[in-house]
Design a protein around this motif. Sequence first.
Motif, PDB file in Angstrom:
ATOM      1  N   THR A 181      -6.593  -5.417   3.314  1.00  0.00           N
ATOM      2  CA  THR A 181      -5.454  -5.390   4.034  1.00  0.00           C
ATOM      3  C   THR A 181      -4.706  -6.032   4.800  1.00  0.00           C
TER       4      THR A 181
ATOM      5  N   SER B 261       7.476   1.075  -2.334  1.00  0.00           N
ATOM      6  CA  SER B 261       6.149   1.268  -2.167  1.00  0.00           C
ATOM      7  C   SER B 261       5.405   1.323  -3.808  1.00  0.00           C
TER       8      SER B 261
ATOM      9  N   THR C  49      -2.233  -5.536   0.695  1.00  0.00           N
ATOM     10  CA  THR C  49      -3.845  -5.034  -0.161  1.00  0.00           C
ATOM     11  C   THR C  49      -3.548  -5.979  -1.770  1.00  0.00           C
TER      12      THR C  49
ATOM     13  N   ALA D 143      -1.608  -6.229   7.843  1.00  0.00           N
ATOM     14  CA  ALA D 143      -0.729  -5.522   8.554  1.00  0.00           C
ATOM     15  C   ALA D 143       1.299  -6.441   7.839  1.00  0.00           C
TER      16      ALA D 143
ATOM     17  N   ASP E 245       2.356   5.081   0.757  1.00  0.00           N
ATOM     18  CA  ASP E 245       2.703   5.471   1.785  1.00  0.00           C
ATOM     19  C   ASP E 245       2.240   4.770   3.159  1.00  0.00           C
ATOM     20  N   SER E 246       2.699   3.669   2.823  1.00  0.00           N
ATOM     21  CA  SER E 246       2.642   2.489   4.317  1.00  0.00           C
ATOM     22  C   SER E 246       3.790   2.153   4.544  1.00  0.00           C
TER      23      SER E 246
ATOM     24  N   PHE F 181       4.410  -2.730   6.868  1.00  0.00           N
ATOM     25  CA  PHE F 181       3.863  -1.581   5.781  1.00  0.00           C
ATOM     26  C   PHE F 181       2.716  -2.327   5.894  1.00  0.00           C
ATOM     27  N   THR F 182       1.538  -2.166   4.602  1.00  0.00           N
ATOM     28  CA  THR F 182       0.799  -3.046   4.801  1.00  0.00           C
ATOM     29  C   THR F 182       0.285  -3.682   3.288  1.00  0.00           C
TER      30      THR F 182
ATOM     31  N   GLU G 122       0.905  -1.343   0.318  1.00  0.00           N
ATOM     32  CA  GLU G 122       0.056  -0.311  -0.388  1.00  0.00           C
ATOM     33  C   GLU G 122       0.647   0.896   0.234  1.00  0.00           C
TER      34      GLU G 122
END
Length: 138
Positions: A85, A100, A76, A87, A62-63, A73-74, A60
């Motif tokens: 999503t 990213s 998705t 974590a 900006d994660s 980060f995430t 994702e």
Amino acid sequence: MKRYRMLAVSGVGLVAVLAGLLFFGNLNQNLVYYLTPQEAVAQRADFADGRRFQLGGLVEKDSVVKTANRLRFTLTSGTGPGSDTVAIEHHGAPAQLFQSGIGVVLEGSWRGDVFVSDTMKVKHDENYQPPAPDGEKS
């Protein structure tokens, strides 16, 4: 003559069966599957005992948060709003092309609601673009 033809047909048939077993017999053991975040969340109970599996999706935007010994980060399932999503906490060095918005496949296990991984593979296409001469991204 008929006897030799029957023997030859039987021999060719036996060789074909053996070749089929060699080529296709262990195919399922060599295939590697990964779950999407949507599938992993839905099947979380199946992996509650710390069993390892592979999870794949898009990082994702900006994660990504880097620390000295881990990466958070995430992940998705898709780019649209409302996509499932997960974590992620990755221990170890990230893949060289990690950034990213790129697709990754991770190997690890659930630790609560967080997927903890130690192996990362970056998914990319076959289109290579060399870096711009002045160091800027194209």
